[in-house]
Structure formats: structure tokens, C-alpha cells
Design a protein around this motif. Sequence first.
Motif, PDB file in Angstrom:
ATOM      1  N   ALA A 475       0.825  -1.213   0.000  1.00  0.00           N
ATOM      2  CA  ALA A 475       0.000   0.000   0.000  1.00  0.00           C
ATOM      3  C   ALA A 475       0.856   1.258   0.000  1.00  0.00           C
ATOM      4  N   ASN A 476       2.041   1.193   0.647  1.00  0.00           N
ATOM      5  CA  ASN A 476       2.919   2.362   0.667  1.00  0.00           C
ATOM      6  C   ASN A 476       3.433   2.725  -0.720  1.00  0.00           C
ATOM      7  N   GLU A 477       3.327   1.807  -1.647  1.00  0.00           N
ATOM      8  CA  GLU A 477       3.691   2.079  -3.037  1.00  0.00           C
ATOM      9  C   GLU A 477       2.491   2.606  -3.825  1.00  0.00           C
ATOM     10  N   GLY A 478       1.378   2.851  -3.137  1.00  0.00           N
ATOM     11  CA  GLY A 478       0.184   3.364  -3.798  1.00  0.00           C
ATOM     12  C   GLY A 478      -0.670   2.285  -4.430  1.00  0.00           C
ATOM     13  N   LEU A 479      -0.436   1.015  -4.056  1.00  0.00           N
ATOM     14  CA  LEU A 479      -1.183  -0.080  -4.652  1.00  0.00           C
ATOM     15  C   LEU A 479      -2.460  -0.359  -3.863  1.00  0.00           C
ATOM     16  N   ARG A 480      -3.484  -0.732  -4.577  1.00  0.00           N
ATOM     17  CA  ARG A 480      -4.719  -1.190  -3.945  1.00  0.00           C
ATOM     18  C   ARG A 480      -4.563  -2.685  -3.670  1.00  0.00           C
ATOM     19  N   VAL A 481      -4.761  -3.090  -2.432  1.00  0.00           N
ATOM     20  CA  VAL A 481      -4.497  -4.469  -2.017  1.00  0.00           C
ATOM     21  C   VAL A 481      -5.807  -5.235  -1.878  1.00  0.00           C
ATOM     22  N   VAL A 482      -5.882  -6.371  -2.584  1.00  0.00           N
ATOM     23  CA  VAL A 482      -7.055  -7.243  -2.527  1.00  0.00           C
ATOM     24  C   VAL A 482      -6.586  -8.625  -2.113  1.00  0.00           C
ATOM     25  N   ALA A 483      -7.220  -9.190  -1.105  1.00  0.00           N
ATOM     26  CA  ALA A 483      -6.891 -10.523  -0.632  1.00  0.00           C
ATOM     27  C   ALA A 483      -7.853 -11.540  -1.244  1.00  0.00           C
ATOM     28  N   VAL A 484      -7.374 -12.772  -1.416  1.00  0.00           N
ATOM     29  CA  VAL A 484      -8.153 -13.828  -2.072  1.00  0.00           C
ATOM     30  C   VAL A 484      -8.105 -15.090  -1.208  1.00  0.00           C
ATOM     31  N   ALA A 485      -9.247 -15.799  -1.156  1.00  0.00           N
ATOM     32  CA  ALA A 485      -9.322 -17.055  -0.410  1.00  0.00           C
ATOM     33  C   ALA A 485     -10.232 -18.032  -1.148  1.00  0.00           C
ATOM     34  N   ARG A 486     -10.154 -19.317  -0.770  1.00  0.00           N
ATOM     35  CA  ARG A 486     -11.027 -20.321  -1.386  1.00  0.00           C
ATOM     36  C   ARG A 486     -11.530 -21.282  -0.313  1.00  0.00           C
ATOM     37  N   ALA A 487     -12.620 -21.965  -0.658  1.00  0.00           N
ATOM     38  CA  ALA A 487     -13.198 -22.956   0.259  1.00  0.00           C
ATOM     39  C   ALA A 487     -13.933 -24.005  -0.559  1.00  0.00           C
ATOM     40  N   ASP A 506     -19.636 -19.146   7.368  1.00  0.00           N
ATOM     41  CA  ASP A 506     -19.961 -20.560   7.556  1.00  0.00           C
ATOM     42  C   ASP A 506     -19.117 -21.478   6.679  1.00  0.00           C
ATOM     43  N   PHE A 507     -18.279 -20.923   5.825  1.00  0.00           N
ATOM     44  CA  PHE A 507     -17.384 -21.735   5.008  1.00  0.00           C
ATOM     45  C   PHE A 507     -16.006 -21.799   5.646  1.00  0.00           C
ATOM     46  N   ASP A 508     -15.284 -22.863   5.333  1.00  0.00           N
ATOM     47  CA  ASP A 508     -13.936 -23.052   5.861  1.00  0.00           C
ATOM     48  C   ASP A 508     -12.937 -22.557   4.805  1.00  0.00           C
ATOM     49  N   PHE A 509     -12.641 -21.263   4.857  1.00  0.00           N
ATOM     50  CA  PHE A 509     -11.787 -20.654   3.841  1.00  0.00           C
ATOM     51  C   PHE A 509     -10.310 -20.896   4.130  1.00  0.00           C
ATOM     52  N   ARG A 510      -9.538 -20.952   3.014  1.00  0.00           N
ATOM     53  CA  ARG A 510      -8.075 -21.024   3.102  1.00  0.00           C
ATOM     54  C   ARG A 510      -7.502 -19.812   2.396  1.00  0.00           C
ATOM     55  N   PHE A 511      -6.592 -19.127   3.092  1.00  0.00           N
ATOM     56  CA  PHE A 511      -6.000 -17.910   2.541  1.00  0.00           C
ATOM     57  C   PHE A 511      -5.064 -18.267   1.385  1.00  0.00           C
ATOM     58  N   LEU A 512      -5.226 -17.564   0.232  1.00  0.00           N
ATOM     59  CA  LEU A 512      -4.394 -17.828  -0.940  1.00  0.00           C
ATOM     60  C   LEU A 512      -3.319 -16.773  -1.145  1.00  0.00           C
ATOM     61  N   GLY A 513      -3.640 -15.512  -0.853  1.00  0.00           N
ATOM     62  CA  GLY A 513      -2.632 -14.486  -1.065  1.00  0.00           C
ATOM     63  C   GLY A 513      -3.245 -13.113  -1.307  1.00  0.00           C
ATOM     64  N   MET A 514      -2.408 -12.193  -1.784  1.00  0.00           N
ATOM     65  CA  MET A 514      -2.858 -10.819  -2.025  1.00  0.00           C
ATOM     66  C   MET A 514      -2.414 -10.374  -3.421  1.00  0.00           C
ATOM     67  N   ILE A 515      -3.201  -9.461  -3.988  1.00  0.00           N
ATOM     68  CA  ILE A 515      -2.895  -8.885  -5.291  1.00  0.00           C
ATOM     69  C   ILE A 515      -2.824  -7.373  -5.131  1.00  0.00           C
ATOM     70  N   GLY A 516      -1.749  -6.775  -5.631  1.00  0.00           N
ATOM     71  CA  GLY A 516      -1.603  -5.322  -5.582  1.00  0.00           C
ATOM     72  C   GLY A 516      -1.865  -4.720  -6.947  1.00  0.00           C
ATOM     73  N   LEU A 517      -2.808  -3.803  -7.008  1.00  0.00           N
ATOM     74  CA  LEU A 517      -3.178  -3.161  -8.265  1.00  0.00           C
ATOM     75  C   LEU A 517      -2.862  -1.678  -8.222  1.00  0.00           C
ATOM     76  N   ALA A 518      -2.398  -1.168  -9.337  1.00  0.00           N
ATOM     77  CA  ALA A 518      -2.103   0.266  -9.450  1.00  0.00           C
ATOM     78  C   ALA A 518      -3.199   0.947 -10.245  1.00  0.00           C
ATOM     79  N   ASP A 519      -3.645   2.081  -9.732  1.00  0.00           N
ATOM     80  CA  ASP A 519      -4.612   2.932 -10.441  1.00  0.00           C
ATOM     81  C   ASP A 519      -4.021   4.329 -10.432  1.00  0.00           C
ATOM     82  N   PRO A 520      -3.308   4.709 -11.487  1.00  0.00           N
ATOM     83  CA  PRO A 520      -2.578   5.985 -11.462  1.00  0.00           C
ATOM     84  C   PRO A 520      -3.503   7.180 -11.376  1.00  0.00           C
TER      85      PRO A 520
END
Length: 875
Positions: A475-487, A506-520
Motif C-alpha cells: 500500500a505504501n507504493e500506492g497499490l490497492r491491495v485485494v486478498a483472495v481465499a477459497r473454500a 460458515d465456510f472453511d476458507f483457506r488464505f491464498l494471497g494478495m494482489i496489488g493493483l495500481a490505479d494511477p
Amino acid sequence: MKSTASQQRFQGLSNQVAAERIRAEGYNELPSKGRRTVLSITLEVIKEPMFLLLVGSGLIYLMLGDPHEAFMLLGFVVVIMGTTIFQEQKTERALEALRKMASPRALVIRDGRQKRIPGREVVRGDILLLAEGDRVPADGILLSANELTIDESLLTGESVPVRKISREAAPEIAAGAACSEKPAMGSPGGDDLPFVYSGTLVVQGQGAAEVLATGAQTEMGKIGKSLQQLEQGRTLLQQKTKRLVRDLALLGAGISALVIIIYGLTRGNWLEGILAGLTLAMAILPEEIPVILTVFLALGAWRISRKRVLTRRVSAIESLGSATVLCVDKTGTLTQNLMGVKTLYTDDEFFPVSFQDQKRSLPEKFHSLIEYSVLASEISPFDPMEKAFYQLREYYLANTEHIHPNWILAHEYSLSPELLAMSHVWKSPATGTAALFNSSQYVIAAKGALEAICSLCHLSPERNLDLARKAESMANEGLRVVAVARALFESSHRGAASYMPKSQHDFDFRFLGMIGLADPPRPAVAQAIKECHEAGLRVVMITGDYPATAKAIGRQIGLSLSNQCITGPELSSMSEEELREKIKQVNVFARMVPGQKVNLVQALKANGEVVAMTGDGVNDSPALKAADIGVAMGERGTDVARESASLVILDDDFSSIVQAVRLGRRILDNIKKAIVYTFAIHTPIIGLSLIPLLLHWPLIFSPIHIVFLELIIDPACSIVFEAEPEESDIMKRPPPDPKEPLFGRRLILLSILQGIIVLALLTTIYTIVLGQGAARARALTFVTLILTNLALILTNRSFSSSLFETLRRKNKALWIILGTVPLFLGLTLYLPWLRNLFQFAPLSPEDLLRCLGGAAFSIILFEGLKIFFQPAHLR
């Protein structure tokens, strides 16, 4: 517009067929009063007090046996009426253009392609694409419906939205709608019907509908309710000035009656007394003020529309020039809304994304992250962030097992203020497509804010803290951070999506990671922010992004106080008093949900600010209504947001908002100039009407002199000043104090002092020359009055620039006035029959030079007053 895959099969009408149906059946609009005709405007003019006074004066001249004066006066009446009709028609054309722009929008399919058109251009047979927040533009039958619910309270009075289904799901009902040219669509209200109705509101889901009826043939047309259009009601300022004009008219009527009595008793001629009384009434009546406001506000709205800003409520222009705070969304307003993935993170490893990588190599551990980010997105994405996920999958995962064209979306969990995450539930085949509908296993993909996804995954505090640090660095680089999970989910009810859990938790989610997106940021935003700071305008950025991302963007665009931030959860925990105090020192608000915008508006207004607030969604409507100036986004905004707003930014660009503020300040400035001029010129006219009467001198003015003056005053105040360019310092001074009236004591004082200067000069001239004959004194006084009138116009073009500086500004209307007035004045002096009509004596060139000298002397005094009043900017 988030369209479902099934909507892609519709071809819709061709543009040619649509044009033919508009010609044959008319536009999709209900019968209304429409624009005013020349006749209706003429009838309104006839009712005006000034018109009645002029006609009364003409009749008295006929009774006095002076037909030449009477017919000349009535001829001037025709000229004034023509000028007024021209001004009104110009205003009406501007309003008509705004009405067309304000027409509700519709997304249709024409020639197989989606096209956004004004709602009034929808025709029978069009295919409408409907989504949450849209106002349905016409009656139709649904060809497809995805969890579609519609608010039909406008037609039924019932506030509970009704559920809609497609015609395929209701074949018996749809058959009746297809059996006649004008189908029987039944009555609005009731669940599980395939019909949609004009004017109703989509509150959830998506759908495609074929238009069956438009305009007066719709259900709304039958019951005679009209669509919400551009408001033409009088603004608060117009109401106040109308009362002012009314009060002055009553005062003038009283004084005029007194003059008639005094004249009749002292001079014995009651008809001439009535004429003198009517002349004074015409001199007192400032009938230009309502014209000023009507013309300035209507043409101001038109001028603002040329800057890609639609004024839906003319009253907003009054507030626009006084705005002190601009609250704006980050995404799409301050930034370009062109998302691109820059960084991936999973299993403690970052991966910088480069679409220049010819090998398109991506470590295996990142494949699932991309796969599930797409599964958590719409099938046909509209959101730029989701489009970026699809672009990333196409680049790295094309022709792999991570693309699932045969999976079926079974259920959706929407984002909510309580949980900033959304999930899609997919049917997962066990062995190929044949087993798909017999499988009881589901795959769930979720994406959203890091803290929301961590909550769904029930991670340990240590893991949450570690992920927060990683997100902070992105985020300090100005990126929008979105986290992703699956179940995965095994349903005991085979194939029944309706038995899904009520909550994502109510779902048993597993964390997959994060994606950083730039919107200038938009290229022009930094300069626009700087301009706002110089103008004393505070800019507040509101976003749902991570706080560090918001602060980084704030620094990039030069936003003041960008190192401090209040988050949505923090705001919710504050008391009203605490928020009012904190908000004075913070301009960045992150992790905000739409409902919290109302709290911001109320806190800012409680601190005495004039607030402009942007919004684009259904949930933004309360904040847009609560703000002094609600600003809806034209490109990505819903119809509900547009209808709740005062202004619509057609290109969603922050720079357009700043340009609108600039124009709003210009309009207020020019209204002030016109008001000062109007009161200033009326002061000597009133004085020169009263003084000779009280001192038993020959009268200077008759109605024909007042009419001649009005021929100058009316276009000067309503056309010349309206067209006046903005002041050079208009965005380098603070906004006006909202507690102060538009024309306060300093403004009125300046106006009266200008008028007194002219009155003193003209009274001196009349007194000195009166011994040489009343006709000569009248001619010299009147010519000097006309020239000082022009001097007033010239000096009041600017309160901060000198006369020599303003002469370099372009204003075609001014030069037309300056060119024609001396011409007509010369005709009154040197055409014998006109000179006799005005009761003038011939003037020599030396006399004219004396008049010019008097006008020049008045300009020197006017410029001196300007220097005295300039520092306060007339507030």
C-alpha cells in the motif's frame, strides 16, 4: 453495467429501425408543459409591473392630447418586450438543453452492441440491460433475470421491492403479453412476474428486458405521473429577490401616490401628476433583479454543462461558488480507474507482474491466486479491478486447467458494510460436464479487504499481523491491495443452491494471497488540487482502500494533511463531537463504506462548511442529498445517484468539479456586479425624479426618458455582466462566507455611493444650467446621465482590476452597447422630431465635451471607491 453471459446473445434493434420508430411513435417521454412558447412568454411580460406602468403612461399621453409621445412610448414598449422575449428564449433554450442532458440514461443493445443512450430515445422493441441502481426507462418484459428485485413504490405505494423472473420462467403470463400489439401487462406489484415498468427502480440483481411500451403508453403514462426532470422552480435567492422587488414596488407605489397628490395640489394638473407618479414608480422599480437571477443561473448552468458538468438543480449554482469543502472518491475521480496488477503475494513471496515478459513465466504457487481472483469476479466484468484479474489470467494462465468455462455460478454473497468481502459459489464437476448437475460439491472463491478475508480464514493473530505488514508495504507504493481465499462445501441437498449457508463465515476458507493493483492518478488532478488549495477549498479524499494506499495516492496528488487518516471503523466508534473535532485536521478517509459518507457530511456542515460530495452508487444517495452540493458520477454512477445529486460530472474527472467551482464563483461575482450596477443607476434616476418635484423645478424625466434608460440598463445587467470573463484572482481567494448574504451591506454601500456620486454630479449640472432654459438643462443632464451610466458599466466590470485592465478583456455584448447607445443618443439630440419628443434643446460640440468631462470625472471617483472596497472583495 454488469451484464450476465446470457445477455450477450441478444442483437436488439438496428439504429435505423430505432430512428424510424422515434419518427413514427415519438420520443419516450410523457406529455408535459414543455418549453414556453413565444406567446406564453409574451403573456408573462404583459403581467409585469413595468409593462403595465408603460402602457398606463401611454394612455395618459393620449388623454393629454399628445399622440406622438404616446405612440413613441408604446413603440419603446414593443422594443422592451422584444428584448425580454429574446432573453427569455435564450434562457429557455439553455434549460431545454439541460433537460435533454438530464434525461435518465438507458443501456440498450443496438446492432448487437451495448450502447448508452438518453432514456427519451428508447423505442418499442429495444433490448434494455438493467442493473442495480438503474431507473427503468420504459415498460417491458424480462428476457432474462438474475436475482432481480425492483422497487415499484412509485406506481403501487408499496415500499417492499418485488422479485422478478424471466418470461421463460413464466410462460403462461408471457404468452398473454405476446399475443397483441399493445400487450396487457397486468398491474404493477407482486412477486415472480416477468414485467418491468417505467420509472421503477432496480434495487438488486441484473436483467434484460424487451420494451413493450414507451411514453404515454406506459403504466406511468396512464396514471399521469411525470418523470423527474430538471427542476425549474425558483431558487432561494430568486425567492428572496422576488420579495425585495415586491417590497420596493409597494414602496414605490406609496411614494408615487404621494407624488400624485402633491403634484395635483401644488400645480393643479392631476393628469400630469399621475404621469409624474408613474415616472417615479418606474424609476424606483428594480425590475432587472429577477431578470438578472433568472438569466445568470440558467445560462450559468448551460456554461457549466460545456465543462462536462450537468446541473440538475439550478439552485446548486448558488452553493457552488460558495463551496468550502470538496469530498471526492479516490477511484475513478482522482485516479484514472484503469486498474493494472503490479504485484502478487503468496506464501511469503512477492512476484512483480510485467506484461512485457515474453516467456510469460509464473511460479506455480501463484496460479491458484489468479484463478480464484477471477472466480470471485463477475462473469462479464464491468469493474476495472475485475477486468485486471481477467487480463492477468489471460496473460499467464491461458489454455491451462485453471480456466473453467463449464462451471456454473450457483450463488453470490455480496459485499456489505459489516464484511468488506464478496464470494461466488460454483458448482464443481466431479468427472466432466455430465456429472456437473449431480454433484453436491461446491467451490467458493472470495476476494476483498485483507482484514475481511483474514476474518473469514480465521487466521492466528500472528499471521494476521504478518500479512498486515506485507499489505502495508504494498500500500505504501500506492497499490490497492485485494486478498483472495477459497473454500470447498459439501451440500447435503444435491444440486440445491438454495440450501447455501446464510453467511460467508460458515465456510472453511483457506488464505491464498494478495494482489496489488495500481490505479494511477489522473494527469490533471495534481494541478487541480493545487488550484483548490490556492482558492481556499479543502479537498477530502474518501476511499474503501487500505489506509496506506490512500495516503500514498494523497501524497502523489499533493493533497494537504495526507499523512493522517481516519478509517471507517474508527469513524464508527467516534462520537459526533469527537468526529467534528478530528475532521478539522484530516483529509484522508479510508476503508469507508457509502453509509458513512452521511456522517462526514453532517460533521462538516456542523463545522460551518459548505460541502460538495461525490457519489456513484445507490447507497451514496443519502449523502448526496445531505450535502449542500451532491455530485454524481456520470459514467459509472447509477441513475439513483444522478437523481439524488445536484450536479452530474459527465466524465467522472475531479478537474471538471474544480472547473464547475470556478464557473460558480464567476457567476456569483457577475451577479454581484450586476446588482451593484442596478442599484447604482437607479439611485440618480430616483433622485432626479424627486428633487425637481420637491423644489418646484421643471421635471427632468417623463416616462419616455425612463424607457430609453431601461433599453440600456436591461441588456447591460442581464447580458453584458453575464458574459463578463472571470477575475484573474477568482481561484486565488477564499470562498465567500456562507453566513453572509450574496449582496451584503458593503455591496449595497458601494452601490449607493456610486449612485450618490452620479446624482450629485447631475443635480449640480441641472442647477447650473436651469437658468438657460429647462430644455437645455434637461438635455445636458440626460446626456451626462447616459454617459455616466456607461461609465458605471465599465467600472463595475471588475472590483479588483482597473478600468484599463478590464478594457483588454473580451466581451462582445459590452462593445455592442458602447457602440449603439451613442448612436441612439445622437438621434434623440439631432433629429428634430425626436428632440422635441424628449423635450431637449440642441447641444453644441462644447456641450457634449462637458458631458464627457462629467462622465470621465465620475469614472475617477468610481475607481477610487473600487480601491477602497477591493481588499474585502465586497463581502
